[in-house]
Scaffold this active site. Structure first.
Site, PDB file in Angstrom:
ATOM      1  N   ARG A  20      -6.078  10.278  -0.595  1.00 25.79           N
ATOM      2  CA  ARG A  20      -5.694  10.923  -2.181  1.00 25.79           C
ATOM      3  C   ARG A  20      -6.896  11.110  -2.781  1.00 25.79           C
ATOM      4  NH1 ARG A  20      -2.519   6.437  -3.762  1.00 25.79           N
ATOM      5  NH2 ARG A  20      -2.949   5.569  -1.521  1.00 25.79           N
ATOM      6  N   HIS A  41       0.780  -1.159  -0.047  1.00 29.47           N
ATOM      7  CA  HIS A  41      -0.064  -0.024   0.133  1.00 29.47           C
ATOM      8  C   HIS A  41       0.969   1.397  -0.059  1.00 29.47           C
ATOM      9  CE1 HIS A  41      -2.923   3.012   1.225  1.00 29.47           C
ATOM     10  NE2 HIS A  41      -3.943   2.097   0.887  1.00 29.47           N
TER      11      HIS A  41
END
Lengths: 559, 248
Positions: A347, A327
């Site tokens: 994000r 990740h």
């Protein structure tokens, strides 16, 4: 403990570039994404999957010759925890129609569906019901359900692009087609998705999505789904039994090669028992706790690949385990939170990823493998060497969470990310005002057991669903597709296993002959004599203490 | 391994008392890692190691105070001289229900958990919550029948059981909370119409042809379609429409 002075000084560089970055974002002027053909070189040079000497071929078993990470091969080339000659299979300790191994998202969804289809269900799980990666998933669950702008067609295309076009088409088809119904099922069970006033689900982008189809429950989507379906399973105590702290350690077959149950191990009393079932669903989840290449992990304490080991010994081939998902954004500082997942939703909501100079170096919504490789390149001295040095001697990059309040209004971070806000507040850091320091962290087992679109393995009566299975996500999973995977395939496995169990009737004589044979194969190949698997739990205890545990292998009144 | 507690510096050891037993551990570690440093391999009382699963609710006390404090073992940094225990399980009452048959009224919650009216408002539950939830407040909301209020106030609950463990009225707050959240989401919040519609369209086979067409394509063709796919811009509202509406 708030950020120390050295870090504060570096944050000023981020604050300096922030107003201009926010303005660009508002105008939809994004940092350029890598083109499809530009992804490959970054992955080859900086993604951990491509580092030489970290993999080897498996010497025995149904996928002999397949080259995967050393840590996983160590487990596959290991002896059983039990001596088959000592196990009494004549008298089962538990009898049920469907045995579900693992009580995370997939296992729980499977149990509910199996029970609804008339099967008596036993869930055997290593820790507590709900102790699973599902509980820890944060960002969201994908489904192409926004009529007029999205469809399973685009969901399919996004998944294939993220998975390097290597995915099993039937499995992807099954997942995207069942996605809206999976969401509706969860909604009907009372999972609290974030919605607009009129009931329309809020959706946003994730890495590699062409449409905003990430549904969420603030930033604890997985926990919300897990606690809801666990609660629902607890409404069916007439059909579903749960034994906690009792992991399965071997699959039991019958004399016709069909699945006949499993051997369970009581972690507290140390006893082994036989659970007889005409169908078994393996839903043991992933393997982050193997700490592949010594990476820190976002995974649950119990993510140790147990199901892969058991099923492989029973003859189920594996695929896509040559890739592992890192990740992009795990906490690298403060140290107490090291490895903890920072959801991709940050994000998705617009937070930039920045280097030590406060500058962008990557589009923040690349697929996970590409994003992670670009961050490693930025931090690595062999790459660009622009990482942010932490007080603990590591390197990370900034995730600029304060941008989100500037883009979407004061208070958005607190409202949309309550879980992470409270986590950092405990360390004296307000993430709506200060950015987070992150680095890629071991996150997801892209591959696993071979299944078909009804979750069958090649062993009759043996099913697999969720992270333990492979093929759906190809060589790289996109955000929001693992929560979807566990619900869609968990439900399919539950219904299919119940139907199989009913149709099969009596199972034959139970046997562990395959385990005996596997042990012999190990001996012939000259590997694994000093290892046993599944590992069940990682051991982080102090080696100095372990050295003094002088009688731990003895039998007697105290061991 | 990267997480191994023994890889830490040991120049700053402090004493902690785990269930009364003294161990010297590095002062920078969380309780969870400190116990591993001391030689424990956790079986119970350890789960996600990230503050969300509720496996490691911990009660502790500083040496110079009578007051009990709470935290999660995976999130709380050790303090010199602290006395602590982890509460890995709590035998709370849970009522079974059929969510399809319910409507989301306060009366339904009260019928399943009549003990909510025994709440004496002592606030021990709120003080015991490691997630800083105002537990007593949502119990008051439950008594008033404000199910939506309970759902919102209790949203961060990890069901660790510390609230119930401190309750003189023997309430099981976390089960009242999840019942209310489920009722609120299911019965008091409008259902998503687009979802229902899309489920119908899938069932009617509306996407079958386009999906089968994709599945039959070569990798090169797929790559081209992938490159050319139209992306919904980041900052648009929910009503954005694509130029190419063929496949939606």
């Amino acid at each position: 403990m708030p950020y120390p002075e050295s870090i504060r000084a570096l944050i000023e560089k981020v604050e300096k570039t922030r107003p201009a970055r926010v303005e660009r974002k508002k105008r939809d002027q994004e940092f350029p994404a890598l083109k499809l053909e530009e992804r490959d070189p970054v992955l080859r040079n900086f993604h951990p999957d491509f580092i030489e000497g970290t993999r080897r071929e498996i010497k025995i078993g149904p996928s002999k010759g397949y080259s995967i990470s050393n840590e996983m091969v160590d487990l596959l080339e290991a002896k059983s925890r039990v001596n088959p000659d000592l196990v009494n299979l004549d008298k089962p300790d538990y009898e049920t129609d469907v045995l579900v191994i693992g009580a995370g998202g997939a296992g729980t969804a499977a149990a509910i569906l199996a029970a609804e289809n008339g099967a008596r269900v036993l869930i055997a799980t290593k820790l507590r019901h709900g102790d699973a990666n599902t509980m820890m998933a944060e960002g969201g669950i994908q489904a192409a359900d926004k009529v007029g702008k999205d469809s399973p067609y685009f969901h399919y295309l996004d998944i294939l692009g993220g998975g390097h076009f290597a995915n099993d088409p039937e499995l992807v088809y099954t997942m995207v087609s069942n996605a809206p119904d999976a969401l509706r099922w969860l909604e009907g069970l009372g999972a609290s998705f974030s919605k607009f006033e009129d009931g329309t689900m809020k959706t946003m982008h994730g890495g590699g999505t062409s449409r905003k189809r990430m549904h969420y429950a603030a930033d604890i989507t997985g926990a919300e789904i897990m606690r809801t379906i666990r609660d629902e399973a607890r409404n069916h105590t007439d059909m579903i039994d749960v034994v906690e702290f009792c992991p399965a350690v071997e699959i039991v077959l019958d004399d016709a090669g069909r699945c006949a149950g499993a051997i369970l191990y009581n972690l507290e009393t140390g006893e082994y028992s036989f659970a007889r079932a005409s169908a078994v669903i393996i839903a043991t989840g992933g393997s982050g706790r193997l700490h592949i290449q010594d990476f820190m992990t976002t995974n649950h304490y119990g993510a140790t690949a147990d199901g892969i080991v058991m099923a492989y010994r029973a003859g189920v081939p594996i695929s896509f385990l040559h890739t592992v998902q890192y990740h992009p954004t795990g906490v690298v500082f403060p140290e107490q939170a090291e490895g903890i997942l920072i959801t991709e939703k940050f994000r998705g909501a617009g937070a930039n990823v920045l280097n030590v100079h406060g500058e962008q170096f990557v589009y923040e919504r690349e697929p996970r493998d590409v994003e992670a490789a670009c961050i490693i390149r930025e931090c690595s001295p062999k790459g660009r060497g622009n990482g942010v040095p932490t007080p603990t001697g590591k390197f990370g990059v900034w995730l600029d969470s304060p941008m989100i309040d500037m883009l979407k209004g004061e208070g958005t971070v607190l409202k949309e990310f309550p879980g992470k806000h409270i986590l950092f507040r405990r360390f004296g850091i307000d993430i709506s005002k200060e950015p987070m320091l992150i680095h890629p962290t071991l996150h997801y087992q892209n591959g696993g057991l071979d299944i078909n679109s009804t979750c069958e393995t090649n062993v009759p009566g043996l099913y697999a669903a969720g992270e333990v299975a492979g093929g759906i996500h190809g060589e790289n999973r996109l955000m929001g597709n693992s929560l979807l995977d566990v619900i869609v395939f968990g439900r399919i496995a539950g219904a299919a296993a119940a139907a199989y169990s009913e149709a099969t009737g009596e199972i034959g004589r139970p046997t562990l002959e395959h385990v005996r044979k596997y042990n012999e194969e190990l001996k012939t190949a000259g590997v694994g004599a000093d290892r046993i698997a599944p590992m069940l739990l990682p051991d982080y205890s102090n080696p100095e203490v372990r050295e003094k545990q002088l009688s731990k292998d003895y039998f007697g009144t105290l061991s | 391994m990267s997480e191994n507690a023994a890889n830490r510096s040991v120049d700053d050891l402090v004493p902690i008392f785990f269930m009364g037993k003294r161990y010297m551990v590095p002062s920078s570690l969380t309780i969870q890692k400190a116990l591993e440093y001391a030689g424990y391999q956790h079986v119970r009382g350890c789960g996600c190691r990230g503050g969300i699963c509720g496996a490691c609710g911990t009660v502790y006390r500083d040496p110079d105070s009578y007051r009990l404090q709470v935290g999660l073992a995976c999130q709380t940094v050790v303090e010199s001289g602290m006395h602590l225990m982890i509460l890995p399980y709590y035998p709370g009452n849970r009522a079974e229900f059929d969510i399809d048959e319910m409507q989301g009224t306060g009366g339904e919650v009260a019928a399943l958990y009549p003990e909510i009216f025994k709440c004496i408002g002592c606030n021990a539950c709120t003080q015991a919550c490691p997630m800083d939830i105002d537990v007593m407040h949502y119990m008051a909301q439950a008594i008033r029948g404000d199910i939506k209020g309970v759902a919102e106030t209790s949203f961060d609950c990890i069901m660790c059981g510390l609230c119930a463990s401190r309750c003189p009225a023997e309430e099981v707050q976390f089960n009242v909370a999840i019942l209310s959240r489920r009722l609120n989401a299911r019965h008091l919040t409008p259902r998503a119409k687009h979802l229902e519609k899309q489920v119908e369209r899938v069932a009617a086979g509306e996407f079958e042809e386009s999906l089968r067409e994709l599945m039959g394509k070569s990798t090169d063709d797929l790559k081209q379609l992938y490159r050319d796919r139209e992306a919904e811009p980041q900052m648009t509202e929910d009503d954005w429409k694509p130029q190419d509406a063929r496949y939606v």
